[in-house]
Enzyme design. Sequence first.
Site, PDB file in Angstrom:
ATOM      1  N   ASN A  20      -4.537   3.821  -4.231  1.00 45.17           N
ATOM      2  CA  ASN A  20      -4.156   3.546  -2.841  1.00 45.17           C
ATOM      3  C   ASN A  20      -3.161   2.381  -2.823  1.00 45.17           C
ATOM      4  O   ASN A  20      -3.542   1.230  -2.798  1.00 45.17           O
ATOM      5  CB  ASN A  20      -5.443   3.208  -2.069  1.00 45.17           C
ATOM      6  N   ARG A  61      -2.160   7.963  -2.514  1.00 41.94           N
ATOM      7  CA  ARG A  61      -1.872   7.922  -1.083  1.00 41.94           C
ATOM      8  C   ARG A  61      -0.373   7.655  -0.918  1.00 41.94           C
ATOM      9  O   ARG A  61       0.151   6.700  -1.470  1.00 41.94           O
ATOM     10  CB  ARG A  61      -2.684   6.807  -0.438  1.00 41.94           C
ATOM     11  N   HIS A  98      -1.681   5.946   8.511  1.00 36.21           N
ATOM     12  CA  HIS A  98      -3.054   5.487   8.221  1.00 36.21           C
ATOM     13  C   HIS A  98      -4.056   6.630   8.363  1.00 36.21           C
ATOM     14  O   HIS A  98      -5.215   6.410   8.703  1.00 36.21           O
ATOM     15  CB  HIS A  98      -3.488   4.348   9.175  1.00 36.21           C
ATOM     16  N   LEU A 138      -6.929  -2.223  11.888  1.00 35.71           N
ATOM     17  CA  LEU A 138      -6.219  -3.502  12.010  1.00 35.71           C
ATOM     18  C   LEU A 138      -6.227  -4.216  10.662  1.00 35.71           C
ATOM     19  O   LEU A 138      -7.169  -4.939  10.328  1.00 35.71           O
ATOM     20  CB  LEU A 138      -6.889  -4.381  13.084  1.00 35.71           C
ATOM     21  N   ARG A 157       5.402  -6.627  10.654  1.00 36.24           N
ATOM     22  CA  ARG A 157       6.208  -5.628  11.384  1.00 36.24           C
ATOM     23  C   ARG A 157       6.128  -5.870  12.888  1.00 36.24           C
ATOM     24  O   ARG A 157       5.075  -6.242  13.401  1.00 36.24           O
ATOM     25  CB  ARG A 157       5.694  -4.217  11.064  1.00 36.24           C
ATOM     26  N   GLY A 168      -8.975  -4.840   7.251  1.00 39.94           N
ATOM     27  CA  GLY A 168      -9.184  -6.279   7.054  1.00 39.94           C
ATOM     28  C   GLY A 168      -9.548  -7.049   8.308  1.00 39.94           C
ATOM     29  O   GLY A 168     -10.607  -7.678   8.374  1.00 39.94           O
ATOM     30  N   GLU A 228     -10.501   4.636   2.358  1.00 41.67           N
ATOM     31  CA  GLU A 228      -9.406   5.595   2.199  1.00 41.67           C
ATOM     32  C   GLU A 228      -9.504   6.309   0.859  1.00 41.67           C
ATOM     33  O   GLU A 228      -9.126   7.476   0.732  1.00 41.67           O
ATOM     34  CB  GLU A 228      -8.064   4.848   2.300  1.00 41.67           C
TER      35      GLU A 228
END
Length: 395
Positions: free
Chosen positions: A9, A90, A179, A207, A239, A329, A380
């Site tokens: 990942n 991923r 995501h 988030l 971002r 996180g 994930e």
Amino acid sequence: MSKKILAINSGSSSIKFKLYLMPEEKVLISGAVDNLGASDSQFSYKTDKASETRQLPIKDHSEGIQQIIEILETSGVVKDRSEIYGVGHRISHGGNYYTHAVEVTPEVEKRIDELKVLSPLHNPNGLIGIKAFEKFLPDAKETVTFDNSFHHTIPKKAYMYALPYEFYEKYHIRRYGFHAPSHQYVSEKARELFGPEQTKRMITCHLGNGASISAILDGKSVNSSMGFTPLAGVVMGTRCGDIDPEIIPFLEEELHIDSHEMRRIMNEDSGLKGLSGVSNDEREVEKAAKNGNERAQLALDVFVHSIQQYIGAYTTDLEGLDTLVFTAGIGEHSAFIRSEICKRLGYLGVKIDEAKNKENALSIEAPDSKVKVAVIPTNEEIIIARDVMKVTQAQ
Ligand code: ADP
């Protein structure tokens, strides 16, 4: 027969990995390379028998992948590398090409490379991982789980931009959403834990350093705050999220910069980092704000406000809200941010229990809340590993 499957990942500045025994979903080794390229990069791993964290300079994704390959060989979790049946990666952007995970072919690699312009922080790093494992494990099956796939159910009215229609036809300009493995994992987990009625209309908030909000109706994604690229939507670590598109040519002309530099500013110098001038790390920004730094406080206010706005918008998409999920996180660890977000959601019937919130408990809603509020650690890697099994028809 059980198979050993490795999930890779790659994020913008980290690589997480897990080696599973499948279909049992037993983790044999897990770990991460963090803060790639920074002075405080580190490598950590954990098995049944050992765990270790090493502080060492790790320049980039290639070096990070080398660390992972070495630990697979030296930790004893496999006697021989040929025991690894498959590797799942991923990949951020699959464009209009893929609605599901696929096996790696030269054509898939070409498309991932071609789409790097739309995901400059992620697609190139993902490809480095694919190529490294082709060399290291030439006989293993390699698959790709795209960050958009789970969002292929978003309806056309939500994925179209009001640009001339031919741009959609010619360049596939549309909302894709990102995501996906995380939104898929936490929404499936919430449905398993709380049942289909309680999770009929659900909003999932991922988030992390990157952040996105998803609207999920009956287990299917019907909207995502990220768009044509992962730059859109809520404020993120570095971002900018949504901005008036006219700002872009304005700044390019004013600063005499090209689109490449403008793209870099919006991806790397903006968000919490750009607003606060402190850090992209939410913990640092929170600390500075508590110490009276006004710009840090402003950054948190803008971040929280952008999330509240999406929750309001998506409640309209869903015609109501039954469950709100926080993950990644910040979503999993910052009681402060969850509390700030929920403060303005009383009109939707959201009410949290601050004691449970502080404990990062699974359910943090107050007994009289109309909406379930959950904190679900994302996974994930298990979605990636399950995809390897599905795509290669190993089960
Ligand atoms: P990504 O995978 O997108 O790189 P993560 O999901 O690891 O990001 O999230 C990184 C963000 O989460 C950072 O802003 C960091 O401050 C925050 N975070 C991570 N761990 C914690 C923690 N224990 N407490 C508070 N915030 C945390």
